[in-house]
Design an enzyme around this catalytic site. Structure first.
Site, PDB file in Angstrom:
ATOM      1  CG  PHE A  70     -10.427  -9.509  11.012  1.00 49.66           C
ATOM      2  CD1 PHE A  70      -9.201  -9.961  11.511  1.00 49.66           C
ATOM      3  CD2 PHE A  70     -10.629  -9.506   9.646  1.00 49.66           C
ATOM      4  CE1 PHE A  70      -8.207 -10.405  10.652  1.00 49.66           C
ATOM      5  CE2 PHE A  70      -9.636  -9.959   8.780  1.00 49.66           C
ATOM      6  CZ  PHE A  70      -8.419 -10.408   9.292  1.00 49.66           C
ATOM      7  CD  GLN A  71      -7.630  -7.214   7.665  1.00 48.36           C
ATOM      8  OE1 GLN A  71      -8.431  -6.927   6.788  1.00 48.36           O
ATOM      9  NE2 GLN A  71      -6.445  -7.749   7.411  1.00 48.36           N
ATOM     10  CE  LYS A 106     -17.275  -6.341   2.974  1.00 44.26           C
ATOM     11  NZ  LYS A 106     -16.723  -7.651   3.333  1.00 44.26           N
ATOM     12  CG  MET A 153      22.292  12.060   3.162  1.00 43.62           C
ATOM     13  SD  MET A 153      23.293  13.367   2.471  1.00 43.62           S
ATOM     14  CE  MET A 153      22.357  13.855   1.042  1.00 43.62           C
ATOM     15  CD  GLU A 210      -1.788  -2.346   1.612  1.00 43.40           C
ATOM     16  OE1 GLU A 210      -0.603  -2.619   1.918  1.00 43.40           O
ATOM     17  OE2 GLU A 210      -2.725  -3.172   1.734  1.00 43.40           O
TER      18      GLU A 210
HETATM   19  C1  LIG Z   1      18.454  14.633   1.803  1.00 43.66           C
HETATM   20  C2  LIG Z   1      17.735  15.902   1.491  1.00 43.66           C
HETATM   21  C3  LIG Z   1      18.445  17.066   1.251  1.00 43.66           C
HETATM   22  C4  LIG Z   1      17.800  18.237   0.889  1.00 43.66           C
HETATM   23  N1  LIG Z   1      18.541  19.332   0.549  1.00 43.66           N
HETATM   24  C5  LIG Z   1      17.926  20.381  -0.020  1.00 43.66           C
HETATM   25  C6  LIG Z   1      18.666  21.457  -0.580  1.00 43.66           C
HETATM   26  O1  LIG Z   1      19.888  21.474  -0.574  1.00 43.66           O
HETATM   27  N2  LIG Z   1      17.991  22.466  -1.167  1.00 43.66           N
HETATM   28  C7  LIG Z   1      16.613  22.486  -1.227  1.00 43.66           C
HETATM   29  O2  LIG Z   1      16.047  23.413  -1.802  1.00 43.66           O
HETATM   30  N3  LIG Z   1      15.901  21.510  -0.679  1.00 43.66           N
HETATM   31  C8  LIG Z   1      16.515  20.450  -0.102  1.00 43.66           C
HETATM   32  N4  LIG Z   1      15.751  19.424   0.396  1.00 43.66           N
HETATM   33  C9  LIG Z   1      14.282  19.546   0.367  1.00 43.66           C
HETATM   34  C10 LIG Z   1      13.775  20.304   1.578  1.00 43.66           C
HETATM   35  O3  LIG Z   1      13.734  19.436   2.690  1.00 43.66           O
HETATM   36  C11 LIG Z   1      12.351  20.881   1.331  1.00 43.66           C
HETATM   37  O4  LIG Z   1      11.485  19.854   0.939  1.00 43.66           O
HETATM   38  C12 LIG Z   1      12.318  21.914   0.244  1.00 43.66           C
HETATM   39  O5  LIG Z   1      13.387  22.813   0.351  1.00 43.66           O
HETATM   40  C13 LIG Z   1      11.009  22.685   0.331  1.00 43.66           C
HETATM   41  O6  LIG Z   1      10.750  23.309  -0.875  1.00 43.66           O
HETATM   42  P1  LIG Z   1       9.853  24.594  -0.987  1.00 43.66           P
HETATM   43  O7  LIG Z   1      10.320  25.651  -0.061  1.00 43.66           O
HETATM   44  O8  LIG Z   1       9.778  24.921  -2.427  1.00 43.66           O
HETATM   45  O9  LIG Z   1       8.450  24.193  -0.380  1.00 43.66           O
HETATM   46  P2  LIG Z   1       7.289  23.158  -0.754  1.00 43.66           P
HETATM   47  O10 LIG Z   1       7.339  22.061   0.241  1.00 43.66           O
HETATM   48  O11 LIG Z   1       7.231  22.789  -2.180  1.00 43.66           O
HETATM   49  O12 LIG Z   1       6.090  24.077  -0.329  1.00 43.66           O
HETATM   50  C14 LIG Z   1       5.486  24.928  -1.235  1.00 43.66           C
HETATM   51  C15 LIG Z   1       5.163  26.269  -0.614  1.00 43.66           C
HETATM   52  O13 LIG Z   1       4.392  26.981  -1.588  1.00 43.66           O
HETATM   53  C16 LIG Z   1       3.096  27.249  -1.092  1.00 43.66           C
HETATM   54  N5  LIG Z   1       2.149  27.032  -2.159  1.00 43.66           N
HETATM   55  C17 LIG Z   1       1.586  25.867  -2.577  1.00 43.66           C
HETATM   56  N6  LIG Z   1       0.754  26.079  -3.597  1.00 43.66           N
HETATM   57  C18 LIG Z   1       0.771  27.406  -3.836  1.00 43.66           C
HETATM   58  C19 LIG Z   1       0.113  28.234  -4.790  1.00 43.66           C
HETATM   59  N7  LIG Z   1      -0.743  27.759  -5.713  1.00 43.66           N
HETATM   60  N8  LIG Z   1       0.368  29.563  -4.747  1.00 43.66           N
HETATM   61  C20 LIG Z   1       1.207  30.089  -3.798  1.00 43.66           C
HETATM   62  N9  LIG Z   1       1.868  29.349  -2.899  1.00 43.66           N
HETATM   63  C21 LIG Z   1       1.652  28.012  -2.923  1.00 43.66           C
HETATM   64  C22 LIG Z   1       2.881  26.335   0.076  1.00 43.66           C
HETATM   65  O14 LIG Z   1       1.973  26.913   0.985  1.00 43.66           O
HETATM   66  C23 LIG Z   1       4.302  26.181   0.631  1.00 43.66           C
HETATM   67  O15 LIG Z   1       4.607  27.239   1.515  1.00 43.66           O
HETATM   68  C24 LIG Z   1      16.383  18.257   0.805  1.00 43.66           C
HETATM   69  C25 LIG Z   1      15.671  17.106   1.087  1.00 43.66           C
HETATM   70  C26 LIG Z   1      16.326  15.920   1.402  1.00 43.66           C
HETATM   71  C27 LIG Z   1      15.511  14.705   1.643  1.00 43.66           C
HETATM   72  C1  LIG Z   2      12.515   5.684   5.331  1.00 40.80           C
HETATM   73  C2  LIG Z   2      13.784   6.354   5.673  1.00 40.80           C
HETATM   74  N1  LIG Z   2      14.621   5.814   6.603  1.00 40.80           N
HETATM   75  C3  LIG Z   2      15.793   6.421   6.898  1.00 40.80           C
HETATM   76  C4  LIG Z   2      16.162   7.579   6.286  1.00 40.80           C
HETATM   77  C5  LIG Z   2      17.493   8.250   6.640  1.00 40.80           C
HETATM   78  N2  LIG Z   2      18.383   8.270   5.454  1.00 40.80           N
HETATM   79  C6  LIG Z   2      18.507   9.356   4.668  1.00 40.80           C
HETATM   80  S1  LIG Z   2      19.511   9.106   3.350  1.00 40.80           S
HETATM   81  C7  LIG Z   2      19.839   7.530   3.844  1.00 40.80           C
HETATM   82  C8  LIG Z   2      20.765   6.644   3.035  1.00 40.80           C
HETATM   83  C9  LIG Z   2      20.269   6.365   1.688  1.00 40.80           C
HETATM   84  O1  LIG Z   2      21.099   5.421   1.082  1.00 40.80           O
HETATM   85  P1  LIG Z   2      20.971   5.105  -0.444  1.00 40.80           P
HETATM   86  O2  LIG Z   2      19.564   4.918  -0.846  1.00 40.80           O
HETATM   87  O3  LIG Z   2      21.878   3.995  -0.799  1.00 40.80           O
HETATM   88  O4  LIG Z   2      21.444   6.448  -1.158  1.00 40.80           O
HETATM   89  P2  LIG Z   2      22.872   7.191  -1.157  1.00 40.80           P
HETATM   90  O5  LIG Z   2      22.812   8.223  -0.081  1.00 40.80           O
HETATM   91  O6  LIG Z   2      23.922   6.177  -0.937  1.00 40.80           O
HETATM   92  O7  LIG Z   2      22.918   7.820  -2.509  1.00 40.80           O
HETATM   93  C10 LIG Z   2      19.157   7.222   5.017  1.00 40.80           C
HETATM   94  C11 LIG Z   2      19.250   5.934   5.726  1.00 40.80           C
HETATM   95  C12 LIG Z   2      15.255   8.117   5.348  1.00 40.80           C
HETATM   96  N3  LIG Z   2      15.495   9.270   4.726  1.00 40.80           N
HETATM   97  N4  LIG Z   2      14.104   7.490   5.044  1.00 40.80           N
END
Ligand SMILES: Cc1cc2nc3c(=O)[nH]c(=O)nc-3n(C[C@H](O)[C@H](O)[C@H](O)COP(=O)(O)OP(=O)(O)OC[C@H]3O[C@@H](n4cnc5c(N)ncnc54)[C@H](O)[C@@H]3O)c2cc1C
Ligand SMILES: Cc1ncc(C[n+]2csc(CCOP(=O)(O)OP(=O)(O)O)c2C)c(N)n1
Lengths: 190, 583
Positions: free
Chosen positions: B114-115, B164, B481, B52
């Site tokens: 159940f469930q 259901k 990472m 799911e």
């Molecule tokens: C490992 C990892 C590393 C990351 N590193 C980075 C990084 O280096 N740089 C980076 O940028 N991000 C990074 N991120 C992502 C980060 O965590 C955020 O998800 C991201 O920066 C959020 O993007 P955003 O500000 O565009 O917001 P979003 O989450 O896309 O939110 C959208 C915003 O726009 C508003 N909005 C929505 N619809 C409308 C509309 N129609 N009109 C006006 N406003 C609207 C919402 O209210 C909200 O405030 C990383 C994520 C991971 C998992």
């Molecule tokens: C469901 C979940 N569990 C744990 C994490 C923490 N986490 C972030 S990046 C990462 C490693 C990812 O490894 P891989 O998919 O091999 O990618 P790589 O960073 O090596 O490119 C982990 C464990 C997460 N983001 N999501």
């Protein structure tokens, strides 16, 4: 619903916007939240406060419009101006919330709370309790030879003061309703 | 006109009336009446996922790549709890999806049947809104309202829990046009605030557009208007991870992504600007770094449809509550009416400065020797797939960041990644959702081996529905990472951050009936990638890469933008010129 838009013509209290929004001063605000009366709406509101770590000092809820399925939740909360703003915006995001009104900024308002206090005692203590109740305009809603139940209405501060006075006189139990509040003047929030 | 029908039939009818073409789901006791209705019609396709969580991510991928609502259907109890991660993911990334869950019959609710699970209670905090429908008569209205709520204002996931007995019972079906709702978020921005922004734009010496996922959420018109605005003003533009593609990567004013792993020039521009124009981004902590040092000298404007995003962590001077497309339209009008003024001289100096920063060439790397660098793999993938009708999904980790850095997106809705929640296991099912929506497109999931294993079972789904998704694994045999953070912040103590006992990915692919390709030789990479692209069917590509490569640039948590780690000794000289930058 938008907390960024203050009511047109709001009184000097709406100078809120001019304060530094990221100041550290903790303020107490009374919010009137009009919600759809669906099962779970209170859980949504409380879940929001719990989930985001906001304070609830007092919360009351009751249906106010049976045909329109609307309830009014009065929340007394505290936080920095920025947190208060967030609380209002976050409440406004809940789909079943119809409006959020900050009674503390939108002009003067009246706040009332009701409390029941059980006081036990004999002799002079009993007479003193009745005398003080009279001064506070609390009424006796139940009495036995060694106890009273007082009903008092007023601001939370007034009830605090009354309870403090009753404590040495044999206060046993307190039940408080929490704050109900309305803005003064002819304008209505629904 | 209200028609009488069973609740189960209403579900299918409402989906048809809402223009839904595909539902991702998994059956079980509590949704059998709905599955029975699905069986007896052919307007809606049902994709049987293998878990799911996969159904919900697939719905997200479908939604993000089409701008429409993605729909998932799961059973009560474990079906519903398996959907929770996907719902939370969609909530944080503002993705409009509808999840339909079965529930035990109304008369058994609360008896530990159940469930039975308290699905509404469990998902209250991870949906934009959810409903338990106890009367069949209310089901039609609720279904239509759910689509309205998912797509209006800030989009997000919604859930309807349907017992259901409500599915079996007959009731009156409310048509789409009869839907009642009080939920009508404001889309037009306040004109006075828009005028104030236009004035600030006219005099800014060092402006920057900081755009985000909200531009993509707002629809293709918003991206079009953004492009027009950038061209008309000649201001530089950067974007968050979530907004990539809204402005084309090939565009002249493009600075690349900003943030923790963003480009040097983008972050420096954010730090030194005098006017920051945030369009649909939410000042996420991956962007701001240390809050008190975030862009200290700038005036900040913020266009956002969600009041709670404004002034949440960063104080803004010009808040504009409204939809990006609506606000940009008005802003362009006002700015043009004011005579299209900008400070040309200031801007030209600003661009000189930016071009100096660009010379740092923060993404440069050297592909030497016999081991493939992950950056090189993505550079080659970019070169070889650019001309295709291409959609990219990712898992979470270093590979995700490299993909954001080394791939270029020319249009919105082409880049599907889990940003806010950072859900490993998102990319594979998301690629299935995207491929369902765009059967002839080239859909590539850029993965790490560890992430990919989290939802690898969905390869069966791709096989069953002949979805030609390409799973491109950058296999470093590490939880890369995590390993990087341990190297930099935990004294190189690599606690549980490597992938032990990995499967043979080629054989694994073959076990599903898919094609497996392995490549470890830089010289063979191009041919292997071409083989992946041209193969008519799902491919699992095991690209063996350098095991200890770090992802740079990087702003360590708690540091300001101008204390970026570039990690490459070659750039030392240039960095000194750029200011107080740590290497
Ligand atoms: C490992 C990892 C590393 C990351 N590193 C980075 C990084 O280096 N740089 C980076 O940028 N991000 C990074 N991120 C992502 C980060 O965590 C955020 O998800 C991201 O920066 C959020 O993007 P955003 O500000 O565009 O917001 P979003 O989450 O896309 O939110 C959208 C915003 O726009 C508003 N909005 C929505 N619809 C409308 C509309 N129609 N009109 C006006 N406003 C609207 C919402 O209210 C909200 O405030 C990383 C994520 C991971 C998992
Ligand atoms: C469901 C979940 N569990 C744990 C994490 C923490 N986490 C972030 S990046 C990462 C490693 C990812 O490894 P891989 O998919 O091999 O990618 P790589 O960073 O090596 O490119 C982990 C464990 C997460 N983001 N999501």
């Amino acid at each position: 619903m938008s907390p960024l838009k203050l009511k047109k013509g709001a009184s000097s209290h709406s100078a809120y916007d001019l304060k530094t929004p990221f100041s550290d001063t903790v303020e107490r605000h009374t919010l009137a939240v009009i919600v759809e009366n669906e099962p779970g709406v209170l859980a949504r509101v409380i879940g929001l406060f719990a989930g985001r770590g906001y304070n609830i000092e007092s919360l009351t809820v009751a249906e106010i419009d049976h045909t329109g399925h609307l309830s009014r939740i009065t929340i007394v909360t505290s936080g920095t101006p920025q947190i208060i703003q967030q609380i209002k915006s976050q409440l406004g995001r809940i789909i079943t919330v119809h409006s959020v009104n900050d009674l503390t900024v939108e002009g003067p308002s009246v706040e009332r709370e009701l409390a029941l206090l059980k006081v036990t005692g004999k002799g002079d203590q009993r007479i003193e309790a009745i005398r003080l109740a009279d001064i506070f305009r609390a009424s006796v809603v139940d009495s036995t030879l060694e106890s009273f139940v007082f009903e008092i209405t007023g601001t939370p501060e007034k009830i605090d003061a009354f309870a403090d006075l009753m404590r040495p006189l044999g206060l046993q139990e307190v039940a408080r309703t929490g704050v109900a509040a309305l803005s003064r003047g002819p304008d209505a929030h629904v | 006109m209200t028609k009488a029908m069973t609740g189960a039939k209403m579900v299918v009818q409402a989906l048809v009336d809402q223009g839904v073409e595909v539902v991702f789901g998994y059956p079980g006791g509590a949704v059998l009446p709905i599955y029975d209705e699905i069986f007896q019609q052919n307007q809606i396709k049902h994709v049987l996922v293998r878990h799911e969580q996969g159904a919900v991510h697939a719905a997200e991928g479908y939604a993000r790549s089409t701008g429409k609502v993605g729909v998932a259907l799961v059973t009560s109890g474990p079906g519903a709890t398996n959907a929770v991660t996907g719902l939370t993911d969609a909530l944080l990334d503002s993705i409009p999806i509808l999840v339909l869950t079965g529930q035990v019959p109304t008369f058994m609710i609360g008896t530990d049947a159940f469930q039975e699970a308290d699905t509404i209670g469990i998902t209250r905090a991870c949906t934009k809104h959810n409903w338990l429908v106890k009367e069949t008569d209310k089901l039609g209205q609720t279904l239509h309202e759910a689509f309205h709520v998912a797509t209006s204002g800030r989009p997000g996931p919604v859930l309807i829990d349907i017992p259901k007995d409500v599915q079996f019972a007959t009731g009156k079906y409310a048509q789409k046009t009869q839907m009642e709702t009080h939920y009508q978020p404001q889309v037009k921005g306040d004109l006075d605030a828009i005028k104030e922004l236009a004035l600030a734009m006219a005099t800014a010496k060092r402006p920057v557009f900081y755009t985000g996922g909200g531009v993509v959420n707002s629809g293709t018109a918003a991206s079009q208007l953004l492009r027009e605005l950038v061209e008309a003003t000649n201001f530089p533009i950067t974007s968050t991870l979530m907004g990539l593609g809204a402005y084309p990567a090939s565009g002249e004013n493009w600075l690349g992504m900003l943030g923790m792993h963003g480009l040097y020039e983008a972050n420096m521009a954010m730090h030194d600007c005098d006017l920051m124009i945030n369009i649909g981004a939410r000042f996420d902590d991956r962007i701001t770094g240390r809050l008190d040092a975030f862009s200290p000298k700038s005036k900040k404007a913020h266009i956002d449809i969600d009041a709670s995003s404004i002034n949440k962590v960063i104080h803004v001077d010009i808040p504009i509550l409204g939809d990006v497309a609506h606000v940009l339209e008005d802003l362009l009008k006002v700015w043009k009416a004011n005579g299209r003024k900008t400070d040309k001289e200031g801007l030209s100096k600003w661009w000189d400065q930016i071009n100096e920063w660009k010379k740092v060439d923060c993404l440069s790397f050297k592909q030497e020797g016999k081991i493939i660098k992950p950056q090189y793999a993505l550079q080659r993938l970019e070169a070889l797939t650019k001309k295709y009708d291409r959609y990219i999904t990712t898992e979470v980790g270093q590979h995700q960041m490299w993909a954001a850095q080394y791939l270029g997106f020319e249009d919105p809705n082409r880049w599907m990644t889990s940003g806010g929640l950072g859900t490993m296991g998102y990319g594979h099912p998301a690629s299935i959702g995207v491929q369902m929506a765009h059967p002839d497109a080239l859909v590539i999931n850029i993965a790490g081996e560890a992430s990919w294993l989290m939802n690898m079972q969905e390869l069966g789904t791709s096989m069953q529905y002949r979805l030609n998704t390409k799973q491109f694994i950058l296999n470093n045999e590490r939880l890369g990472m995590v390993r990087q953070w341990q190297e930099l912040l935990h004294g190189e103590r690599y606690s549980s951050s490597w992938s032990e006992s990995l499967p043979d990915f080629v054989k694994l692919a073959e076990a599903f009936g898919a094609k497996g390709i392995q490549c470890h030789d830089p010289d063979a990479l191009d041919d292997a990638i071409m083989e992946m692209i041209t193969y008519d069917g799902p491919v699992l590509f095991d690209c063996l890469v350098e095991k200890h490569e770090n992802c740079f640039p990087m702003i360590p948590s708690g540091k300001p933008h101008n204390e970026m780690l570039l990690g490459d000794a070659d750039t030392k000289g240039a960095i000194k010129a750029g200011g107080a930058v740590l290497v």
